[in-house]
Design a protein around this motif. Structure first.
Motif, PDB file in Angstrom:
ATOM      1  N   GLY A 118     -35.536  42.385 -15.308  1.00 48.66           N
ATOM      2  CA  GLY A 118     -34.413  42.547 -16.224  1.00 48.66           C
ATOM      3  C   GLY A 118     -34.660  43.443 -17.414  1.00 48.66           C
ATOM      4  N   SER A 119     -35.852  44.027 -17.509  1.00 47.45           N
ATOM      5  CA  SER A 119     -36.130  44.882 -18.662  1.00 47.45           C
ATOM      6  C   SER A 119     -35.639  46.316 -18.469  1.00 47.45           C
ATOM      7  CB  SER A 119     -37.636  44.901 -18.959  1.00 47.45           C
ATOM      8  OG  SER A 119     -38.365  45.425 -17.858  1.00 47.45           O
ATOM      9  N   LEU A 120     -35.132  46.613 -17.271  1.00 49.73           N
ATOM     10  CA  LEU A 120     -34.559  47.930 -16.973  1.00 49.73           C
ATOM     11  C   LEU A 120     -33.268  47.706 -16.186  1.00 49.73           C
ATOM     12  CD1 LEU A 120     -34.879  51.045 -16.988  1.00 49.73           C
ATOM     13  CD2 LEU A 120     -36.145  50.818 -14.843  1.00 49.73           C
ATOM     14  N   LEU A 121     -32.188  48.297 -16.665  1.00 50.93           N
ATOM     15  CA  LEU A 121     -30.881  48.114 -16.028  1.00 50.93           C
ATOM     16  C   LEU A 121     -30.637  49.182 -14.972  1.00 50.93           C
ATOM     17  CD1 LEU A 121     -28.077  46.757 -15.854  1.00 50.93           C
ATOM     18  CD2 LEU A 121     -27.338  48.277 -17.722  1.00 50.93           C
ATOM     19  N   ALA A 122     -30.282  48.748 -13.758  1.00 45.15           N
ATOM     20  CA  ALA A 122     -29.944  49.671 -12.672  1.00 45.15           C
ATOM     21  C   ALA A 122     -28.589  49.278 -12.105  1.00 45.15           C
ATOM     22  CB  ALA A 122     -31.002  49.622 -11.573  1.00 45.15           C
ATOM     23  N   VAL A 123     -27.773  50.280 -11.813  1.00 41.04           N
ATOM     24  CA  VAL A 123     -26.460  50.039 -11.212  1.00 41.04           C
ATOM     25  C   VAL A 123     -26.379  50.818  -9.898  1.00 41.04           C
ATOM     26  CG1 VAL A 123     -25.314  49.659 -13.426  1.00 41.04           C
ATOM     27  CG2 VAL A 123     -25.408  51.969 -12.474  1.00 41.04           C
ATOM     28  N   PRO A 124     -25.531  50.376  -8.976  1.00 43.02           N
ATOM     29  CA  PRO A 124     -25.385  51.114  -7.712  1.00 43.02           C
ATOM     30  C   PRO A 124     -24.828  52.514  -7.974  1.00 43.02           C
ATOM     31  CG  PRO A 124     -24.444  48.908  -7.547  1.00 43.02           C
ATOM     32  CD  PRO A 124     -24.715  49.149  -8.991  1.00 43.02           C
ATOM     33  N   GLY A 125     -25.484  53.517  -7.410  1.00 44.11           N
ATOM     34  CA  GLY A 125     -25.043  54.897  -7.590  1.00 44.11           C
ATOM     35  C   GLY A 125     -24.548  55.500  -6.301  1.00 44.11           C
ATOM     36  N   PRO A 126     -24.400  56.818  -6.241  1.00 44.85           N
ATOM     37  CA  PRO A 126     -23.954  57.502  -5.024  1.00 44.85           C
ATOM     38  C   PRO A 126     -24.840  57.159  -3.832  1.00 44.85           C
ATOM     39  CG  PRO A 126     -23.933  59.007  -6.892  1.00 44.85           C
ATOM     40  CD  PRO A 126     -24.622  57.759  -7.356  1.00 44.85           C
ATOM     41  N   SER A 127     -24.206  56.982  -2.667  1.00 42.32           N
ATOM     42  CA  SER A 127     -24.923  56.613  -1.439  1.00 42.32           C
ATOM     43  C   SER A 127     -25.710  55.307  -1.618  1.00 42.32           C
ATOM     44  CB  SER A 127     -25.868  57.736  -1.003  1.00 42.32           C
ATOM     45  OG  SER A 127     -25.159  58.934  -0.764  1.00 42.32           O
ATOM     46  N   ASN A 128     -25.233  54.469  -2.559  1.00 39.56           N
ATOM     47  CA  ASN A 128     -25.826  53.159  -2.827  1.00 39.56           C
ATOM     48  C   ASN A 128     -27.259  53.246  -3.366  1.00 39.56           C
ATOM     49  OD1 ASN A 128     -25.072  50.443  -2.964  1.00 39.56           O
ATOM     50  ND2 ASN A 128     -26.278  49.935  -1.152  1.00 39.56           N
ATOM     51  N   ARG A 129     -27.634  54.410  -3.878  1.00 36.76           N
ATOM     52  CA  ARG A 129     -28.936  54.537  -4.531  1.00 36.76           C
ATOM     53  C   ARG A 129     -28.803  54.046  -5.965  1.00 36.76           C
ATOM     54  NH1 ARG A 129     -31.230  60.504  -2.703  1.00 36.76           N
ATOM     55  NH2 ARG A 129     -31.366  60.090  -0.458  1.00 36.76           N
ATOM     56  N   ARG A 130     -29.863  53.432  -6.449  1.00 41.31           N
ATOM     57  CA  ARG A 130     -29.806  52.906  -7.805  1.00 41.31           C
ATOM     58  C   ARG A 130     -29.785  54.029  -8.839  1.00 41.31           C
ATOM     59  NH1 ARG A 130     -34.486  48.447  -8.062  1.00 41.31           N
ATOM     60  NH2 ARG A 130     -35.644  50.339  -7.544  1.00 41.31           N
ATOM     61  N   SER A 131     -28.983  53.803  -9.858  1.00 40.01           N
ATOM     62  CA  SER A 131     -28.927  54.724 -10.983  1.00 40.01           C
ATOM     63  C   SER A 131     -29.222  53.928 -12.245  1.00 40.01           C
ATOM     64  CB  SER A 131     -27.541  55.380 -11.074  1.00 40.01           C
ATOM     65  OG  SER A 131     -27.295  56.193  -9.937  1.00 40.01           O
ATOM     66  N   PHE A 132     -29.768  54.609 -13.256  1.00 42.47           N
ATOM     67  CA  PHE A 132     -30.245  53.929 -14.448  1.00 42.47           C
ATOM     68  C   PHE A 132     -29.502  54.476 -15.671  1.00 42.47           C
ATOM     69  CE2 PHE A 132     -33.394  54.184 -11.147  1.00 42.47           C
ATOM     70  CZ  PHE A 132     -33.913  52.895 -11.067  1.00 42.47           C
ATOM     71  N   PRO A 133     -28.571  53.702 -16.232  1.00 41.20           N
ATOM     72  CA  PRO A 133     -27.791  54.183 -17.382  1.00 41.20           C
ATOM     73  C   PRO A 133     -28.677  54.740 -18.492  1.00 41.20           C
ATOM     74  CG  PRO A 133     -26.892  52.112 -16.576  1.00 41.20           C
ATOM     75  CD  PRO A 133     -28.177  52.337 -15.830  1.00 41.20           C
ATOM     76  N   THR A 134     -28.314  55.900 -18.990  1.00 42.23           N
ATOM     77  CA  THR A 134     -29.150  56.575 -19.992  1.00 42.23           C
ATOM     78  C   THR A 134     -29.155  55.861 -21.341  1.00 42.23           C
ATOM     79  OG1 THR A 134     -27.311  57.997 -20.685  1.00 42.23           O
ATOM     80  CG2 THR A 134     -28.727  58.806 -18.906  1.00 42.23           C
ATOM     81  N   LEU A 135     -28.129  55.057 -21.618  1.00 44.77           N
ATOM     82  CA  LEU A 135     -28.019  54.437 -22.941  1.00 44.77           C
ATOM     83  C   LEU A 135     -29.167  53.468 -23.234  1.00 44.77           C
ATOM     84  CD1 LEU A 135     -25.291  51.643 -23.103  1.00 44.77           C
ATOM     85  CD2 LEU A 135     -26.649  52.136 -21.095  1.00 44.77           C
ATOM     86  N   GLN A 136     -29.884  53.006 -22.209  1.00 44.37           N
ATOM     87  CA  GLN A 136     -30.955  52.031 -22.427  1.00 44.37           C
ATOM     88  C   GLN A 136     -32.281  52.684 -22.830  1.00 44.37           C
ATOM     89  OE1 GLN A 136     -32.085  50.030 -18.635  1.00 44.37           O
ATOM     90  NE2 GLN A 136     -31.030  51.735 -17.625  1.00 44.37           N
ATOM     91  N   PHE A 137     -32.280  54.017 -22.936  1.00 41.54           N
ATOM     92  CA  PHE A 137     -33.504  54.728 -23.311  1.00 41.54           C
ATOM     93  C   PHE A 137     -33.417  55.239 -24.750  1.00 41.54           C
ATOM     94  CE2 PHE A 137     -33.394  54.890 -18.732  1.00 41.54           C
ATOM     95  CZ  PHE A 137     -34.711  54.638 -18.361  1.00 41.54           C
ATOM     96  N   ASN A 138     -34.518  55.117 -25.458  1.00 42.45           N
ATOM     97  CA  ASN A 138     -34.608  55.674 -26.799  1.00 42.45           C
ATOM     98  C   ASN A 138     -34.843  57.177 -26.720  1.00 42.45           C
ATOM     99  OD1 ASN A 138     -34.464  53.151 -28.322  1.00 42.45           O
ATOM    100  ND2 ASN A 138     -36.488  52.701 -27.438  1.00 42.45           N
ATOM    101  N   ARG A 139     -34.811  57.829 -27.838  1.00 45.47           N
ATOM    102  CA  ARG A 139     -34.990  59.290 -27.865  1.00 45.47           C
ATOM    103  C   ARG A 139     -36.368  59.726 -27.356  1.00 45.47           C
ATOM    104  NH1 ARG A 139     -31.199  62.221 -30.596  1.00 45.47           N
ATOM    105  NH2 ARG A 139     -29.659  61.061 -31.819  1.00 45.47           N
ATOM    106  N   ASP A 140     -37.344  58.850 -27.501  1.00 44.15           N
ATOM    107  CA  ASP A 140     -38.694  59.204 -27.044  1.00 44.15           C
ATOM    108  C   ASP A 140     -38.924  58.821 -25.581  1.00 44.15           C
ATOM    109  OD1 ASP A 140     -38.756  56.473 -27.240  1.00 44.15           O
ATOM    110  OD2 ASP A 140     -40.489  56.373 -28.589  1.00 44.15           O
ATOM    111  N   GLY A 141     -37.877  58.361 -24.888  1.00 45.14           N
ATOM    112  CA  GLY A 141     -37.995  58.029 -23.479  1.00 45.14           C
ATOM    113  C   GLY A 141     -38.360  56.589 -23.198  1.00 45.14           C
ATOM    114  N   THR A 142     -38.670  55.827 -24.235  1.00 42.17           N
ATOM    115  CA  THR A 142     -38.980  54.413 -24.029  1.00 42.17           C
ATOM    116  C   THR A 142     -37.685  53.622 -23.828  1.00 42.17           C
ATOM    117  OG1 THR A 142     -38.950  54.018 -26.416  1.00 42.17           O
ATOM    118  CG2 THR A 142     -41.080  54.544 -25.403  1.00 42.17           C
TER     119      THR A 142
END
Length: 202
Positions: A118-142
């Motif tokens: 649960g520390s990383l959010l993934a949602v179903p993306g195109p072709s049912n591949r997981r996608s990771f919303p960008t809003l959960q990342f800080n400017r330094d990539g953490t």
């Protein structure tokens, strides 16, 4: 429907058919049908179908209403559209390779582990591949701290519900977006708001 007997070429010789009209040749005599099929192209021009048995085939009845999704199905579809709008408004999503780059080349298994805990959010993306919303990342990539606790507090495991909660202003947080409050390190406030999702008067 207009039916004529005898030789249709003779009967309809002086008749001017309206645009879109079709002529069907119907016969209960199999030999006559074969003869028409054999000479039809020369006698009548383009010949598509000759019906045997003395009657035209019954048209297949299709109830178009049977194919219309009901209200519940439309609500599900609308929910998906709203979720995708939320994702676009929140900055879109990274794919797996991009997330691995942000997290300094961690393995696919390490990414999977973070999603499962649960520390990383993934949602179903195109072709049912997981996608990771960008809003959960800080400017330094953490990754923004506290996501694991917020996901645990939300009363549904649906990742779209989590995304919807993060991106919309919340009255329980004085009209602020939960993701912005998380970035300030106020995890308990956001967790408390997540627990009260769906509660009346919350």
């Amino acid at each position: 429907m207009l039916m004529v007997s005898g030789d249709p070429a003779v009967t309809l010789k002086d008749v001017r058919l309206p645009a879109g009209a079709k002529v069907a040749i119907v016969s209960s005599n199999p030999d006559a049908v074969k003869k028409v099929q054999r000479i039809g192209k020369k006698r009548f021009g383009r010949l598509r179908t000759v019906y045997a048995g003395g009657s035209l085939p019954k048209a297949t009845v299709i109830n178009q209403d049977a194919f219309e999704p009901d209200a519940r199905s439309m609500a599900i579809l609308e929910g998906v559209r709203i979720s995708q709008d939320d994702l676009r408004a929140a900055g879109g999503a990274y794919d797996l390779e991009q997330v691995q780059t942000l997290l300094r080349g961690i393995s696919r298994q390490a990414v999977d582990k973070r999603v499962q805990e649960g520390s990383l959010l993934a949602v179903p993306g195109p072709s049912n591949r997981r996608s990771f919303p960008t809003l959960q990342f800080n400017r330094d990539g953490t990754i923004v701290d506290g996501l694991k606790f917020v996901q645990a507090a939300i009363p549904t495991p649906n990742p779209w519900t989590m995304l919807n909660f993060l991106v919309h202003p919340d009255d329980r947080l004085n009209g602020r977006k939960p993701i912005d409050v998380l970035r300030e390190g106020k995890i308990e406030m956001v967790v408390d708001a997540a627990r009260r999702i769906g509660q009346q008067g919350a």
